[in-house]
Design an enzyme around this catalytic site. Structure first.
Site, PDB file in Angstrom:
ATOM      1  N   ASP A  37    -123.844 -37.257  77.883  1.00  0.00           N
ATOM      2  CA  ASP A  37    -123.269 -36.222  78.751  1.00  0.00           C
ATOM      3  C   ASP A  37    -122.771 -36.786  80.073  1.00  0.00           C
ATOM      4  O   ASP A  37    -121.661 -36.485  80.510  1.00  0.00           O
ATOM      5  CB  ASP A  37    -124.237 -35.056  78.958  1.00  0.00           C
ATOM      6  N   GLY A 133    -141.925 -31.338  80.773  1.00  0.00           N
ATOM      7  CA  GLY A 133    -142.030 -32.765  80.506  1.00  0.00           C
ATOM      8  C   GLY A 133    -141.867 -33.142  79.051  1.00  0.00           C
ATOM      9  O   GLY A 133    -142.106 -34.279  78.666  1.00  0.00           O
ATOM     10  N   ASP A 183    -127.730 -29.869  79.693  1.00  0.00           N
ATOM     11  CA  ASP A 183    -128.871 -28.964  79.695  1.00  0.00           C
ATOM     12  C   ASP A 183    -128.505 -27.612  80.283  1.00  0.00           C
ATOM     13  O   ASP A 183    -128.858 -26.554  79.747  1.00  0.00           O
ATOM     14  CB  ASP A 183    -130.029 -29.574  80.493  1.00  0.00           C
TER      15      ASP A 183
END
Length: 393
Positions: A37, A133, A183
Site C-alpha cells: 500500500d 496488536g 487499513d
C-alpha cells in the site's frame, strides 16, 4: 455486555449524559497484498465483524475542548481544540505528546480541523472488540469511528475516501506510524461478502465478490498473540528499503516496477534491498492474479497464491515470526486450501482458507502445533466480510 453498551456507559461516566450518537467502524483482514500500500500498489482487504464503537456527543459547557475515554485506559485525556496544532504533528520517531491510544481520536480531530472542518467541543468514549496488536487494524477502526462521528457532528460533509485520508494522516502524523492507506479504506468502505480491490495510487476501489460461505469455505484467523507495533523499527526499516529500491530503479515508487524488471533490479541492488523489492513487486502481481481468479473461478482457486504470499513475506521481506510460520504450516497440514500471515508482520495474525466444516479440526491442529513448539496458545476465530464504518444510533 455489547461493545455499544460498554461505550454508552463509558460516555455516561465521562460526560454525565447520553451521547448524541453511536458510530462504529470495523477492523480488517487483508486477504492478500502486504506492504504494497505505501508503495502505491494493490491490496485486497475486507472488513471484519469485529468493530470499534464510539459514543460521541457535543459538549454542553460551551468549552472548545475534546475529551476522550477508552476501555484501553483508566484515565480520560482532555485537551482544548485550539491546542491540537501544538500537540501534532508528532516528529518522526518520537512519542506522541498524549498517550498513544488517545493520539488516534485526537489526531483525527486535528486532521479534520486542518482540512477545514470546524465544530464545538466534543466528548468521545471508545470501546472495541477488535483484537489489539493482532494485525487486524484496530487503529484504523478507532480512526474510522471517530472520523465518522466528527464528520457528522461537525457537519464536515466529507466522503468516505476523504475520511480514510483523515485517518491515515492521524496515524502517520499524530501517532507517528508510517502506514499506508489500506487499513483506513477497508474500514471505511468495506462491504458484506466482498473484498476491496484497492489501487493505493489512485484510491480507486472495486468491490470483488468473495463469496466464501457460498463456496462452503470459511476464513480462520489465527491470532498468535505476539504483539506488534507499526510505529517501531522493523516496519520503518522495510519502508525505507522500498524507497531506496525505487530510487535505485529511478521511479517514484515500486508500483512502477514490474516482474520483468527484477533481473535488472538484482544487478543494481544489494541482496537485502533486492529481496525487499522483489517481495513488493511479486506481491502486487499476486493481488492482480487473486482478483482475476476470484472473478473467474471463485475463492477455492486462490489457495496457492496465499501460500506464495506467505513465503515471500517470510523469506524476502522477513517479517514473519516463528509463531506465524507455525500457524500457517499447521493449518496447511490440516487441510487448509491456503494460509498466510496478514498485517504488518513481526507478530499478529495469520489467516487460513478452510472448508467450513473443518474449523474444529484445523483449529485443534493449530493449537496442538503451538503447544508442541512451546508457543503460547493462539486465539482462533472465523471472520466474514462485513460492512464498513456507519452510524449505529
Amino acid at each position: 455486555m455489547t461493545t455499544e453498551t460498554t461505550a454508552r456507559e463509558l460516555f455516561a461516566s465521562l460526560a454525565g449524559r447520553e451521547p448524541d450518537g453511536i458510530w462504529s467502524a470495523p477492523g480488517r483482514v487483508n486477504l492478500i497484498g502486504e506492504h504494497t500500500d505505501y508503495n502505491e500498489g494493490f491490496v485486497l482487504p475486507f472488513a471484519i465483524p469485529h468493530r470499534t464503537v464510539a459514543a460521541v456527543g457535543l459538549r454542553t459547557d460551551g468549552l472548545g475542548r475534546v475529551s476522550v475515554a477508552s476501555t484501553f485506559a483508566e484515565e480520560p485525556v482532555e485537551v482544548a481544540l485550539d491546542e491540537l496544532d501544538r500537540l501534532f504533528p508528532t516528529p518522526a520517531g518520537a512519542q506522541p505528546a498524549v498517550p498513544e491510544w488517545a493520539a488516534y481520536p485526537l489526531g483525527v480531530a486535528w486532521a479534520l480541523q486542518d482540512a477545514g472542518a470546524t465544530g464545538s467541543g466534543v466528548d468521545i468514549a471508545i470501546a472495541s472488540d477488535v483484537p489489539v496488536g493482532a494485525g487486524l487494524s484496530s487503529s484504523a477502526a478507532i480512526e474510522g469511528a471517530a472520523a465518522s462521528a466528527l464528520n457528522d457532528l461537525w457537519n464536515a460533509d466529507l466522503d468516505r475516501t476523504a475520511l480514510a485520508r483523515i485517518g491515515r494522516r492521524a496515524e502517520n502524523e499524530a501517532v507517528g506510524a508510517p502506514t499506508g492507506i489500506m487499513d483506513q479504506m477497508a474500514s471505511m468502505i468495506g462491504g458484506v461478502d466482498t473484498a476491496i480491490f484497492l489501487d493505493c495510487r489512485t484510491l480507486e476501489a472495486q468491490q470483488v465478490p468473495l463469496a466464501v460461505a457460498e463456496a462452503g469455505l470459511a476464513i480462520l484467523v489465527m491470532d498468535t498473540r505476539v504483539k506488534h507495533a507499526h510505529s517501531t523499527g522493523g516496519y520503518g526499516e522495510r519502508r525505507a528499503a522500498c524507497e531506496r529500491g525505487a530510487a535505485i530503479m529511478g521511479v517514484p515508487s515500486l508500483r512502477d516496477v514490474s516482474v520483468d524488471d527484477l533481473t535488472r533490479a538484482q544487478e543494481l541492488m544489494d541482496d537485502v534491498t533486492f529481496r525487499r523489492v522483489r517481495h513488493v513487486i511479486t506481491e502486487n502481481q499476486r493481488v492482480l492474479d487473486t482478483v482475476a481468479v476470484l472473478r473467474s473461478e471463485g475463492p477455492r482457486a486462490i489457495g496457492d497464491l496465499l501460500v506464495a504470499s506467505h513465503a515471500s513475506m517470510r523469506d524476502d521481506f522477513e517479517i514473519s515470526v516463528p509463531e506465524l510460520d507455525t500457524a500457517v504450516e499447521a493449518a496447511l497440514a490440516a487441510g487448509a486450501l491456503g494460509a498466510r500471515m496478514t498485517g504488518g508482520g513481526f507478530g499478529g495474525a495469520a489467516i487460513a482458507l478452510i472448508e467450513a466444516d473443518a474449523e474444529a479440526a484445523v483449529s485443534a491442529a493449530v493449537e496442538a502445533a503451538f503447544a508442541a513448539a512451546g508457543h503460547a496458545a493462539p486465539a482462533l476465530f472465523t471472520v466474514t466480510p462485513s460492512a464498513g464504518a456507519r452510524r449505529d444510533a
